[in-house]
Scaffold this motif. Structure first.
Motif, mmCIF file in Angstrom:
data_model
loop_
_atom_site.group_PDB
_atom_site.id
_atom_site.type_symbol
_atom_site.label_atom_id
_atom_site.label_comp_id
_atom_site.label_asym_id
_atom_site.label_seq_id
_atom_site.Cartn_x
_atom_site.Cartn_y
_atom_site.Cartn_z
ATOM 1 N N ARG A 39 0.825 -1.205 0.000
ATOM 2 C CA ARG A 39 0.000 0.000 0.000
ATOM 3 C C ARG A 39 0.861 1.258 0.000
ATOM 4 O O ARG A 39 0.600 2.216 -0.743
ATOM 5 N N ASN A 40 1.917 1.250 0.805
ATOM 6 C CA ASN A 40 2.832 2.392 0.844
ATOM 7 C C ASN A 40 3.469 2.634 -0.516
ATOM 8 O O ASN A 40 3.564 3.762 -0.985
ATOM 9 N N CYS A 41 3.918 1.569 -1.137
ATOM 10 C CA CYS A 41 4.572 1.686 -2.438
ATOM 11 C C CYS A 41 3.603 2.217 -3.493
ATOM 12 O O CYS A 41 3.948 3.100 -4.282
ATOM 13 N N LEU A 42 2.389 1.710 -3.496
ATOM 14 C CA LEU A 42 1.392 2.158 -4.466
ATOM 15 C C LEU A 42 0.982 3.607 -4.208
ATOM 16 O O LEU A 42 0.675 4.346 -5.143
ATOM 17 N N ARG A 47 1.789 5.645 -11.032
ATOM 18 C CA ARG A 47 1.415 4.429 -11.768
ATOM 19 C C ARG A 47 2.368 4.098 -12.905
ATOM 20 O O ARG A 47 2.523 2.933 -13.272
ATOM 21 N N SER A 48 3.009 5.076 -13.457
ATOM 22 C CA SER A 48 3.878 4.860 -14.621
ATOM 23 C C SER A 48 5.260 4.325 -14.244
ATOM 24 O O SER A 48 6.041 3.966 -15.126
ATOM 25 N N THR A 49 5.564 4.219 -12.956
ATOM 26 C CA THR A 49 6.901 3.797 -12.542
ATOM 27 C C THR A 49 7.007 2.279 -12.422
ATOM 28 O O THR A 49 6.023 1.581 -12.185
ATOM 29 N N ILE A 50 8.222 1.798 -12.551
ATOM 30 C CA ILE A 50 8.493 0.369 -12.369
ATOM 31 C C ILE A 50 8.177 -0.059 -10.937
ATOM 32 O O ILE A 50 7.705 -1.169 -10.707
ATOM 33 N N PHE A 51 8.384 0.826 -9.978
ATOM 34 C CA PHE A 51 8.126 0.503 -8.573
ATOM 35 C C PHE A 51 6.643 0.207 -8.357
ATOM 36 O O PHE A 51 6.273 -0.738 -7.655
ATOM 37 N N TYR A 52 5.801 1.019 -8.936
ATOM 38 C CA TYR A 52 4.357 0.816 -8.826
ATOM 39 C C TYR A 52 3.958 -0.509 -9.476
ATOM 40 O O TYR A 52 3.211 -1.296 -8.893
ATOM 41 N N ARG A 53 4.466 -0.743 -10.678
ATOM 42 C CA ARG A 53 4.103 -1.963 -11.407
ATOM 43 C C ARG A 53 4.574 -3.224 -10.675
ATOM 44 O O ARG A 53 3.850 -4.221 -10.613
ATOM 45 N N VAL A 54 5.773 -3.178 -10.112
ATOM 46 C CA VAL A 54 6.271 -4.331 -9.347
ATOM 47 C C VAL A 54 5.440 -4.542 -8.088
ATOM 48 O O VAL A 54 5.100 -5.668 -7.735
ATOM 49 N N ALA A 55 5.088 -3.453 -7.416
ATOM 50 C CA ALA A 55 4.263 -3.564 -6.207
ATOM 51 C C ALA A 55 2.904 -4.171 -6.540
ATOM 52 O O ALA A 55 2.398 -5.017 -5.799
ATOM 53 N N ALA A 56 2.322 -3.763 -7.652
ATOM 54 C CA ALA A 56 1.032 -4.317 -8.058
ATOM 55 C C ALA A 56 1.149 -5.816 -8.330
ATOM 56 O O ALA A 56 0.269 -6.601 -7.946
#
Length: 73
Positions: A39-42, A47-56
């Motif tokens: 949740r923190n990462c998201l 949304r466009s970052t690799i961090f968001y996509r990996v967290a999802a």
């Protein structure tokens, strides 16, 4: 910026330390920290970052693993 947005940080290193210290009473405690980390990462990353996509992706995969663990326990 991070601590202005995220008031309760959580990360895998902290979770590992808690596992090593037997700080989790049960799998649900571990799951709550995992979900907090995701949740923190998201929340922090766009949304466009690799961090968001990996967290999802981790949310999806980790959720399945926790559901399986709950069934088996």
């Amino acid at each position: 910026g991070y601590t202005d947005i995220i008031t309760e940080p959580m990360d895998l290193s902290t979770m590992r330390d808690k596992v090593d210290a037997f700080a989790y009473r049960d799998v649900d405690d571990l799951r709550r920290d995992f979900e907090l980390m995701i949740r923190n990462c998201l929340t922090f990353n766009e949304r466009s970052t690799i961090f968001y996509r990996v967290a999802a992706k981790l949310q999806e995969t980790g959720g399945a693993l926790f559901r399986q663990a709950a069934r088996e326990l």
